[in-house]
Design an enzyme around this catalytic site. Structure first.
Site, short mmCIF file in Angstrom:
data_model
loop_
_atom_site.label_atom_id
_atom_site.label_comp_id
_atom_site.label_asym_id
_atom_site.label_seq_id
_atom_site.Cartn_x
_atom_site.Cartn_y
_atom_site.Cartn_z
N CYS A 2 -29.49 6.18 27.79
CA CYS A 2 -30.26 7.06 28.35
C CYS A 2 -31.22 6.68 29.69
O CYS A 2 -31.33 5.61 29.57
CB CYS A 2 -30.57 7.17 27.14
SG CYS A 2 -29.97 8.01 25.61
N ARG A 27 -26.02 6.51 33.06
CA ARG A 27 -26.41 5.69 31.67
C ARG A 27 -26.56 6.41 30.58
O ARG A 27 -25.97 6.20 29.02
CB ARG A 27 -28.39 5.44 32.04
CG ARG A 27 -28.07 3.87 32.74
CD ARG A 27 -29.67 4.27 32.66
NE ARG A 27 -30.56 3.42 31.55
CZ ARG A 27 -30.66 2.55 31.33
NH1 ARG A 27 -30.57 1.60 32.25
NH2 ARG A 27 -30.78 1.51 30.36
N TRP A 72 -26.72 9.85 26.39
CA TRP A 72 -25.53 9.66 25.59
C TRP A 72 -25.76 9.51 24.45
O TRP A 72 -26.75 8.65 23.78
CB TRP A 72 -25.69 7.85 26.32
CG TRP A 72 -23.81 7.39 25.65
CD1 TRP A 72 -22.60 7.70 26.85
CD2 TRP A 72 -23.47 6.61 24.93
NE1 TRP A 72 -21.67 7.22 25.51
CE2 TRP A 72 -22.24 6.38 24.84
CE3 TRP A 72 -24.15 5.89 23.71
CZ2 TRP A 72 -21.78 5.29 24.34
CZ3 TRP A 72 -23.73 4.73 22.71
CH2 TRP A 72 -22.26 4.90 23.14
N ASN A 96 -35.04 5.88 24.82
CA ASN A 96 -33.91 5.62 25.03
C ASN A 96 -33.82 4.46 24.38
O ASN A 96 -34.55 3.93 24.34
CB ASN A 96 -33.96 4.81 27.29
CG ASN A 96 -32.36 3.68 26.97
OD1 ASN A 96 -31.69 4.20 26.10
ND2 ASN A 96 -33.15 3.52 27.76
N GLY A 97 -32.66 4.38 23.80
CA GLY A 97 -33.06 3.33 22.71
C GLY A 97 -32.91 3.59 20.79
O GLY A 97 -32.17 4.95 21.34
N GLU A 480 -7.80 -7.39 31.42
CA GLU A 480 -9.29 -6.31 31.65
C GLU A 480 -7.95 -5.81 32.48
O GLU A 480 -8.79 -4.21 32.72
CB GLU A 480 -9.53 -7.43 33.39
CG GLU A 480 -10.87 -6.64 34.78
CD GLU A 480 -11.51 -6.36 34.02
OE1 GLU A 480 -11.92 -6.18 32.30
OE2 GLU A 480 -12.45 -5.14 34.24
N LYS A 484 -8.94 -1.54 32.96
CA LYS A 484 -9.71 -0.74 33.71
C LYS A 484 -8.94 0.77 33.41
O LYS A 484 -9.26 1.89 33.27
CB LYS A 484 -9.09 -0.98 34.72
CG LYS A 484 -10.40 -2.47 35.27
CD LYS A 484 -11.31 -2.10 36.06
CE LYS A 484 -12.66 -1.85 34.91
NZ LYS A 484 -13.23 -2.83 34.08
N GLU A 487 -10.20 2.18 30.25
CA GLU A 487 -11.42 3.24 30.11
C GLU A 487 -10.75 4.69 31.29
O GLU A 487 -12.02 5.50 30.78
CB GLU A 487 -12.44 2.13 31.32
CG GLU A 487 -12.78 1.14 29.90
CD GLU A 487 -13.04 -0.27 30.92
OE1 GLU A 487 -14.35 -0.05 30.67
OE2 GLU A 487 -13.16 -0.20 32.35
N HIS A 503 7.38 -11.61 20.19
CA HIS A 503 6.89 -11.98 18.52
C HIS A 503 5.50 -10.36 17.98
O HIS A 503 5.36 -10.66 17.24
CB HIS A 503 5.73 -13.03 18.68
CG HIS A 503 5.92 -14.39 18.64
ND1 HIS A 503 6.92 -14.60 18.09
CD2 HIS A 503 5.77 -15.20 19.46
CE1 HIS A 503 6.71 -15.87 18.30
NE2 HIS A 503 6.57 -16.28 19.48
N LYS A 602 -22.61 3.35 30.97
CA LYS A 602 -22.48 1.71 31.81
C LYS A 602 -23.52 0.82 31.19
O LYS A 602 -22.99 -0.24 31.16
CB LYS A 602 -22.96 2.15 33.07
CG LYS A 602 -23.36 0.69 34.18
CD LYS A 602 -22.10 0.90 35.08
CE LYS A 602 -22.05 -0.13 35.38
NZ LYS A 602 -20.53 -1.06 35.96
C1 G6P Z 1 -20.03 -1.36 28.78
C2 G6P Z 1 -19.47 -0.74 30.44
C3 G6P Z 1 -18.62 -1.93 30.93
C4 G6P Z 1 -19.06 -3.43 30.25
C5 G6P Z 1 -19.81 -3.75 29.17
C6 G6P Z 1 -21.11 -5.16 28.90
O1 G6P Z 1 -19.10 -1.23 27.84
O2 G6P Z 1 -19.30 0.59 30.76
O3 G6P Z 1 -18.49 -1.60 32.08
O4 G6P Z 1 -17.85 -4.60 31.22
O5 G6P Z 1 -20.28 -2.33 28.72
O6 G6P Z 1 -21.73 -4.78 29.82
P1 G6P Z 1 -23.07 -5.67 30.92
O7 G6P Z 1 -23.55 -5.22 31.57
O8 G6P Z 1 -23.33 -6.36 29.69
O9 G6P Z 1 -21.50 -6.47 32.00
#
Ligand code: G6P
Length: 607
Positions: A2, A27, A72, A96-97, A480, A484, A487, A503, A602
């Site tokens: 948050c 956040r 969040w 936050n937490g 990756e 993407k 997501e 397989h 994020k």
């Molecule tokens: C969240 C974000 C991702 C990120 C992951 C790890 O899931 O949405 O984009 O890769 O956290 O975050 P970090 O800050 O540790 O790279």
């Protein structure tokens, strides 16, 4: 997960709170709220949805002291009753937490007569502070004593209508910093929220509590011992967090990659040799003594780790394991004190990565290195060595420039380890460094492929599933690419090493399952071509990101996009870029919220 903003100043702080929340929306963004002290009373406004909804709801509210929050959801669904601030009597709290002992506190406070109106853990903090205030009329002391009873992670900001000229904040585990200025003092989850008013930042340590008035601050530890923390002048430019001419932060961040890589690679400047010192004082001795590497990370950062494993073993000859942090922290593993533990994190605050790092250290593994984009973050502070990627603030939830700069950092680590192990002859070292320095130019050429990728994106919009294939060091790039796409476009995507196709996943291939392949011209290309034939033979439609000289013929069901330069070992850094652009443009066609995809955040500072 948050975002918090707090302010007390000589003038109206409501616009500062709202503007700060907008910067912190990455956040969390399912609800938002603010509380100010107006006419010696708490005035609270909350709204489900984005900060813009809160801004509309807040109307003409004006005050000189207040706190604000963007959420969040962890405890309790996104709803106005669960949105922060939470109030009890004359106090209001944002948090936050996660408070782990909230159920015990809730039943204790309910027994004392407090009535809970939300499903959150935060509300117990509000009632706890209110109860403490009854026996101790001073807000600073009451928050300090209440925090001593909290178990878990928190950053909180508190106001009290009977002490309207101050805000009290505290932190344990979740990030919080103060912003100091002549006209007032502020607190926030990160610096981007406060650049609008000041560059002078004070980073609180875990266990710090601070009182802010318009004219000053004081900080103490939770036991009451006063402490001083240094003032840092933030180097972040306000522009770095502005959207400029771009439609989305993700698009901006994709296009910032040449500059982000150039900044990150300044560590090796124009030098013909690479020195261990780029990883911090003491790196030469520590890196010479290690016998293996353990990489800990989550999400996209874990994918950079998987890529690095190929480099570390092939070029430096160092055995390397990569573990998802949330798994490592809870499994019984065999510790190795000679292992280098590398924590990779964009934010440096990811709860699982931080806990995995602490777990690794608790097992006697003290050789630790942080690869991180935020210099003051917890992960950086808890590692013996550090490499700060210089990607600049990354706002889009889907990570892009943080990933490619992590890869650059990990390649530098590979070169240093190869060198200390006498596996890197000077001409080869010089050649790799030249290739690294040329990367920004090479990335620019790949970015120029955007119009062709945009045209491809149209074909994906009606698809439910997609398969990504890669081999060798490009398999993590396929992972990756799939991450993407899911997501931000919500298309179900999976990645496989191309050799695994037969397989299992081949059973899924038909005309409705686009297969995206990363196909650089390396020693695995012929093998990959055979795998692609297997797809064609089942009527699958292929989208291939090849190199200029990959020699894969185009046909009705085989679409090819050729990258301008073949880039050898560093090719993963170039090949991920078209995959980032593809997912961005598919999301645009689908009309999703690119920078704030549903259900995600994020910075994941909770478990
Ligand atoms: C969240 C974000 C991702 C990120 C992951 C790890 O899931 O949405 O984009 O890769 O956290 O975050 P970090 O800050 O540790 O790279």
């Amino acid at each position: 997960m948050c975002g918090i903003v707090a302010a007390t100043a000589g003038n109206n702080i409501v616009p500062v709170l709202i503007e700060g929340l907008k910067k912190l929306e990455y956040r969390g963004y399912d609800s938002a709220g603010l509380a100010v002290i107006a006419g010696n009373e708490i005035e609270r406004t909350r709204a489900v949805g984005r900060v813009a909804e809160l801004e509309a709801a807040a109307g003409q509210i004006a005050a000189t002291t207040g706190i604000a929050h963007t959420r969040w959801a962890t405890h309790g669904v996104p709803a106005e009753r669960n949105a922060h601030p939470h109030v009890s009597g004359g106090i209001a709290v944002v948090h936050n937490g996660i408070i782990e002992n909230y159920e015990a506190l809730r039943s204790e406070l309910t027994d004392q007569g407090y009535v809970f109106t939300s499903d959150t853990d935060t509300e117990s903090i509000a009632h706890l502070i209110e109860a403490t205030l009854q026996t101790n009329g001073n807000l600073f002391a009451a928050v300090r004593l209440a925090c001593q009873r909290l178990i878990g992670a928190y950053a909180i900001a508190v106001i009290d209508q009977t002490q309207p000229d101050r805000v009290v904040v505290a932190r344990e585990g979740s990030p919080l910093l103060l912003g100091l200025s002549d006209s007032g003092n502020y607190a926030a989850s990160d610096a981007s929220a406060l650049l609008q008013v000041t560059r002078n930042m004070v980073y609180l340590e875990n266990g710090d509590i601070a009182e802010l008035t318009a004219s000053g601050i004081r900080i103490s530890r939770l036991d009451g011992t006063p402490v001083k923390r240094p003032v840092h002048v933030s180097e972040l430019s306000a522009d770095a967090v502005e959207l400029g001419n771009y439609r989305h932060y993700m698009q901006k961040e994709i296009f910032e990659q040449p500059e982000a890589l150039a900044n990150t690679l300044e560590a090796v400047g124009g030098s013909k040799t690479i020195q261990p010192g780029i990883f911090g004082a003491g790196a030469a001795g520590m890196l010479a003594g290690i016998d293996s590497v353990l990489i800990l990370a989550c999400g996209t950062s874990a994918h950079s780790g998987y890529t690095a494993r190929y480099w570390l073993e092939a070029i430096a000859g160092v055995p390397c394991n990569v573990e998802i942090a949330s798994e490592y922290r809870y499994r019984t593993s065999v510790p190795n004190p000679r292992q280098l533990v590398v924590a990779i994190s964009q934010s440096g605050e990811t709860a699982d990565t931080l806990a995995a790092l602490r777990h690794a250290k608790s097992l006697g593994q003290e050789n630790t290195l942080a690869i991180c984009n935020v210099p003051e973050s917890a992960i950086v502070r808890e590692c013996a060595l550090r490499f700060i990627t210089r990607a600049g603030p990354e706002i889009g939830v889907a990570s892009t420039k943080a990933f490619t700069t992590q890869l650059a950092a990990l390649f530098l680590l590979t070169l240093v380890l190869a060198k200390v192990r006498q596996r890197l002859a000077p001409p080869q070292e010089n050649c790799f460094l030249d290739q690294l320095r040329h990367l920004p130019v090479a990335v620019n050429k790949v970015l120029a492929l955007e119009p062709a990728i945009e045209a491809w994106a149209e074909r994906f919009a009606d698809k439910q599933h997609a398969l990504f294939l890669g081999r060798g060091r490009h398999y993590p790039i396929a992972l990756e690419g799939a991450l993407k796409l899911k997501e931000i476009s919500y298309i179900h995507a999976e990645a496989y090493p191309a050799g695994e196709l037969k397989h299992g996943p081949l059973a899924l291939v038909d005309a409705n399952m686009p297969v995206i392949s990363v196909a650089p011209n390396d020693d695995l290309l012929d093998k990959l071509k055979s795998n692609l034939k297997e797809v064609q033979a089942r009527g699958g439609e292929l989208y291939v990101f090849a190199d200029e000289d990959s020699q894969i013929p185009e046909s009705d069901a085989v679409h090819i996009l050729r990258l301008p330069e073949h880039y050898g070992e560093l090719s993963p850094i170039l090949h991920v870029i078209p995959l980032q652009l593809l997912s961005y443009h598919v999301a645009l066609v689908k009309g999703t919220d690119v920078d704030k995809p549903r259900n995600l955040a994020k910075s994941v500072t909770v478990e």
